[in-house]
Write an enzyme that holds these catalytic residues in place. Sequence first.
Site, PDB file in Angstrom:
ATOM      1  N   GLU A  83      14.616  13.216 -71.837  1.00  0.00           N
ATOM      2  CA  GLU A  83      15.338  12.584 -70.723  1.00  0.00           C
ATOM      3  C   GLU A  83      15.576  13.602 -69.616  1.00  0.00           C
ATOM      4  O   GLU A  83      15.422  13.298 -68.424  1.00  0.00           O
ATOM      5  CB  GLU A  83      16.697  12.053 -71.201  1.00  0.00           C
ATOM      6  CG  GLU A  83      16.640  10.798 -72.031  1.00  0.00           C
ATOM      7  CD  GLU A  83      17.998  10.401 -72.583  1.00  0.00           C
ATOM      8  OE1 GLU A  83      18.064   9.454 -73.374  1.00  0.00           O
ATOM      9  OE2 GLU A  83      19.007  11.062 -72.226  1.00  0.00           O
ATOM     10  N   LEU A  84      15.944  14.813 -70.009  1.00  0.00           N
ATOM     11  CA  LEU A  84      16.234  15.859 -69.033  1.00  0.00           C
ATOM     12  C   LEU A  84      14.996  16.194 -68.202  1.00  0.00           C
ATOM     13  O   LEU A  84      15.090  16.417 -66.995  1.00  0.00           O
ATOM     14  CB  LEU A  84      16.741  17.110 -69.758  1.00  0.00           C
ATOM     15  CG  LEU A  84      17.387  18.173 -68.883  1.00  0.00           C
ATOM     16  CD1 LEU A  84      18.690  17.651 -68.286  1.00  0.00           C
ATOM     17  CD2 LEU A  84      17.670  19.428 -69.698  1.00  0.00           C
TER      18      LEU A  84
END
Length: 276
Positions: A83-84
Site C-alpha cells: 500500500e505504501l
Amino acid sequence: MYVSRSRPKNHQVFVSFRGEELRCGFVSHLVEALQRQGINVFIDKLESIGQDLSNLFVRIEESAIALVIFSRRYTESRWCLDELVKIKQRVDQGLLKVIPIFSKVKPVTVKQVRGAFGDKFRDREWEYRCDKPRTDRWKEALASISCKIGLTFDKKSNESIFVRTIVKEVEKMIQPQGNFAITPLSGGGQCVNILASGQDQMDLSRDSVLVQENSYIANQIVVVSNNYMDIEYQNCVLRAQLVALSERLFSLNSIIEMSERVTADVFLFTANTSLF
C-alpha cells in the site's frame, strides 16, 4: 460567472495501518471523528468480503488524501508495505496528498528503519529476498513517505486531542482554494477553470520547490539507507570472521600450552633419568 468551490462530497481519505495493532482502538476513533465532520474515509474492513485485496489499490487511486499510520508492527505486513508503495506512486504523480502519522514510534526510527520496526522489515525483506525489486520499492517508499511533514503520537500524547489535530489537518487539505471561472463555449457547452490568486500562485510555486527539495532529500535518504544496510552486512561478515579467527587462536593457544607441558614433562623425565 464565478462560483465558489465547495468540499466535494466524494472526497475520500484512505487510511493505511497495521490492522491487528490499531484497528479496534486508535483507528476506530479516528474514523468516527472524520465521519462526524462529513469526511468520506476508507479502511480495509469496509471492503466487501470476498473481494481481492488488490482492490485496496483501487481505493487508493480513488482517494485524495492518504493517512499512513506508522506503528511498531507496520512493516510486518507485506500488504501495508505494498500500500505504501502505491501511495508513494500517487504522491509522486501529484495525484494524492499524504500525512504520515508516527504512532508510538519515532520518525527517525522509521526513516532509518531501526529497532523493532526495522527488525520486522528485515524479516519481510528476507522472506522476499528473491524479489529484490519489490523490497527495494518498499525501502524507497518508507524513506519517501516518512520524510513528509507528519504528526507524532507518543506515550505522553492525549488521544482525543491528537485525533482532533488529524481531523483539522485533513480539513485544511480539502479546503477550497480559489474560484471557478465558468466560460461559455460555442455550441452551448461551458468550460470550468480554476482561478488562483497571486498569493495562491506564490504558495504553489513555493510548494513546487518544497516538493522538489523533499524528493531530493528522500532520494538521498534511500541512498544512505542502502549504504547503511550494505555496511551492516559487511560488519556481520567481519564479525563472523573475527569469531572464527578467535576460535582458531584459542585452539592454537591450547595446542601451544599442551606442547609446552609435554616438553616440560620430557625435560623433567630426561633429567631424572640422567641422575640414575
